[in-house]
Write a protein that holds these residues in place. Structure first.
Motif, PDB file in Angstrom:
ATOM      1  N   VAL B  82     -31.775 -73.749  -6.985  1.00  0.00           N
ATOM      2  CA  VAL B  82     -32.210 -74.511  -8.154  1.00  0.00           C
ATOM      3  C   VAL B  82     -32.840 -73.573  -9.180  1.00  0.00           C
ATOM      4  O   VAL B  82     -32.678 -73.729 -10.378  1.00  0.00           O
ATOM      5  N   LEU B  83     -33.568 -72.554  -8.721  1.00  0.00           N
ATOM      6  CA  LEU B  83     -34.241 -71.620  -9.611  1.00  0.00           C
ATOM      7  C   LEU B  83     -33.300 -70.544 -10.148  1.00  0.00           C
ATOM      8  O   LEU B  83     -33.726 -69.549 -10.706  1.00  0.00           O
ATOM      9  N   SER B  84     -31.995 -70.726  -9.949  1.00  0.00           N
ATOM     10  CA  SER B  84     -30.953 -69.833 -10.461  1.00  0.00           C
ATOM     11  C   SER B  84     -31.028 -68.414  -9.901  1.00  0.00           C
ATOM     12  O   SER B  84     -30.563 -67.468 -10.510  1.00  0.00           O
ATOM     13  N   ILE B  85     -31.603 -68.277  -8.702  1.00  0.00           N
ATOM     14  CA  ILE B  85     -31.597 -66.976  -8.035  1.00  0.00           C
ATOM     15  C   ILE B  85     -30.327 -66.894  -7.179  1.00  0.00           C
ATOM     16  O   ILE B  85     -30.074 -67.785  -6.382  1.00  0.00           O
ATOM     17  N   PRO B  86     -29.502 -65.839  -7.375  1.00  0.00           N
ATOM     18  CA  PRO B  86     -28.244 -65.748  -6.627  1.00  0.00           C
ATOM     19  C   PRO B  86     -28.478 -65.787  -5.119  1.00  0.00           C
ATOM     20  O   PRO B  86     -29.455 -65.242  -4.617  1.00  0.00           O
ATOM     21  N   VAL B  87     -27.547 -66.425  -4.417  1.00  0.00           N
ATOM     22  CA  VAL B  87     -27.675 -66.640  -2.972  1.00  0.00           C
ATOM     23  C   VAL B  87     -27.943 -65.332  -2.219  1.00  0.00           C
ATOM     24  O   VAL B  87     -28.753 -65.289  -1.299  1.00  0.00           O
ATOM     25  N   GLU B  88     -27.262 -64.249  -2.626  1.00  0.00           N
ATOM     26  CA  GLU B  88     -27.385 -62.989  -1.889  1.00  0.00           C
ATOM     27  C   GLU B  88     -28.786 -62.386  -2.007  1.00  0.00           C
ATOM     28  O   GLU B  88     -29.213 -61.607  -1.160  1.00  0.00           O
ATOM     29  N   ILE B  89     -29.498 -62.719  -3.099  1.00  0.00           N
ATOM     30  CA  ILE B  89     -30.824 -62.154  -3.343  1.00  0.00           C
ATOM     31  C   ILE B  89     -31.898 -62.934  -2.574  1.00  0.00           C
ATOM     32  O   ILE B  89     -32.986 -62.420  -2.303  1.00  0.00           O
ATOM     33  N   ILE B  90     -31.568 -64.181  -2.196  1.00  0.00           N
ATOM     34  CA  ILE B  90     -32.585 -65.060  -1.606  1.00  0.00           C
ATOM     35  C   ILE B  90     -33.319 -64.452  -0.399  1.00  0.00           C
ATOM     36  O   ILE B  90     -34.544 -64.435  -0.378  1.00  0.00           O
ATOM     37  N   PRO B  91     -32.573 -63.917   0.600  1.00  0.00           N
ATOM     38  CA  PRO B  91     -33.316 -63.352   1.732  1.00  0.00           C
ATOM     39  C   PRO B  91     -34.279 -62.253   1.292  1.00  0.00           C
ATOM     40  O   PRO B  91     -35.386 -62.138   1.806  1.00  0.00           O
ATOM     41  N   MET B  92     -33.874 -61.469   0.304  1.00  0.00           N
ATOM     42  CA  MET B  92     -34.725 -60.389  -0.164  1.00  0.00           C
ATOM     43  C   MET B  92     -35.983 -60.928  -0.846  1.00  0.00           C
ATOM     44  O   MET B  92     -37.089 -60.479  -0.594  1.00  0.00           O
TER      45      MET B  92
END
Lengths: 197, 178
Positions: B82-92
């Motif tokens: 929802v916050l427009s953070i790309p999926v791949e960056i989320i764990p980081m």
């Protein structure tokens, strides 16, 4: 808050481990965590000893006080509760300068020295003072101008232009630090109001 | 740009050290004795942090090794989307405040898979450079003076990390004009 975070990390971790029959993970987590914790502290000894020694020279030479004078407007704004001539102010600003200059190694020792000096101004020794919370907010927001480690890693992974992210990092850090300071102020006001009631 | 940044980061340390020593000497400070005097505080400070850091690192490590962290990552994924953070960056972004080595491992993985000069590689670089391991800083700083009640500092730290993650994405989009 610290209590809640610590307890939840451990209890949830152990519960999930038991539920998924991952007892090994729990044991490994405990042993590895304890080992890492001690290793990090031992690693800190060398830089703490060196930078606290050098800082003492800077103090005796009047350099820290000079820094405090030069950065007085920022210092006043960020730490209204610390007297400008107090040694804590010098350490706070030395910590800030080390962060900005990218002297990552020096930032932690100077920050810890600032904490110790802020503790002398703290009326409740086991509760964080306003200034301590601000120091934390600024340090966790990582005020850097040159992200040297990241540049090094990018180089290692074969980037064509390892430093291209410097501008973006400075902007992101600046925005992040601004938000951190604003949040610090907001929560401080809420905390005060609650305490008064 | 590359050149002056390299020069600046190479020169910062020697210049700071040399200036302090030389100015100290000219201001009649007995440099050696003063250094030793100040350095004495280093060892006890480091030792004092051990219990705090062991406590925190054991908790973080149990949380990670037991698989609880992976579950949390899966649970929080929709929020970050929802916050427009790309999926791949989320764990980081989620690891950044609790584990420095954890978040850099994710960054290395992104570098390996997409390359450091890709959009994701740039976002990961900016995120790593513009934030710090909040839980570690908190434990070490407060632990060194025996603060038990951190008041609102944890909330401020974690919320700023969230802000830093969002800013990293937005700034990369803006600076690299995408």
């Amino acid at each position: 808050m610290m209590n809640v975070i610590w307890l939840s990390l451990l209890v949830i971790g152990i519960a999930v481990g038991i539920a998924t029959d991952n007892m090994d993970g729990i044991t490994r987590g405990i042993l590895k965590g304890a080992e890492d914790g001690v290793a990090v502290c031992l690693g800190l000894i060398s830089i703490l000893v060196f930078w606290l020694g050098l800082m003492k020279i800077a103090e005796q030479a009047g350099l820290v006080q000079l820094l405090a004078k030069a950065l007085k407007p920022i210092a006043r704004f960020l730490y209204p509760s610390v007297p400008i001539n107090h040694p804590a102010m010098g350490s706070i600003l030395a910590n800030m300068s080390a962060n900005i200059l990218g002297l990552g190694n020096a930032a932690t020792p100077l920050g810890l020295k600032a904490m110790q000096e802020l503790q002398t101004l703290n009326p409740h020794p086991d509760r964080a003072s306003d200034a301590m919370c601000t120091l934390l907010a600024i340090n966790t927001a990582s005020l850097t101008i040159i992200p040297a480690t990241v540049i090094g890693w990018r180089m290692q992974y074969g980037s064509d232009n390892p430093t291209e992210i410097v501008g973006a990092t400075i902007l992101a850090t600046f925005l992040g630090t601004t938000v951190a300071v604003l949040l610090d102020r907001t929560f401080r006001a809420i905390d005060r109001k609650r305490r008064r009631e | 740009m590359m050149e002056w940044i390299n020069t600046l980061s190479e020169w910062a340390l020697p210049i700071v050290v040399a200036s302090i020593l030389v100015i100290g000497h000219f201001r009649k400070v007995p440099v050696y004795e003063t250094f030793v005097e100040g350095a004495k505080e280093g060892f006890p400070t480091a030792i004092k942090i051990i219990p705090h850091l062991v406590a925190m690192m054991v908790a973080v490590s149990v949380f990670r090794e037991s698989g609880a962290l992976d579950m949390l990552l899966r649970l929080l994924r929709p929020v970050f989307e929802v916050l427009s953070i790309p999926v791949e960056i989320i764990p980081m972004a989620l690891l950044r405040p609790i584990s420095g080595s954890g978040s850099s491992a994710v960054m290395f993985d992104i570098f390996q898979t997409y390359g450091p000069d890709s959009l994701l590689g740039r976002i990961a670089s900016v995120l790593q450079g513009s934030s710090d391991t909040t839980l570690y800083v908190l434990t070490v700083y407060f632990g060194s003076v025996g603060i038990r009640n951190a008041r609102y500092a944890v909330k401020v730290g974690l919320l700023s990390d969230l802000a830093a993650a969002i800013f990293s994405v937005l700034v990369v989009y803006w600076v690299f004009d995408l």
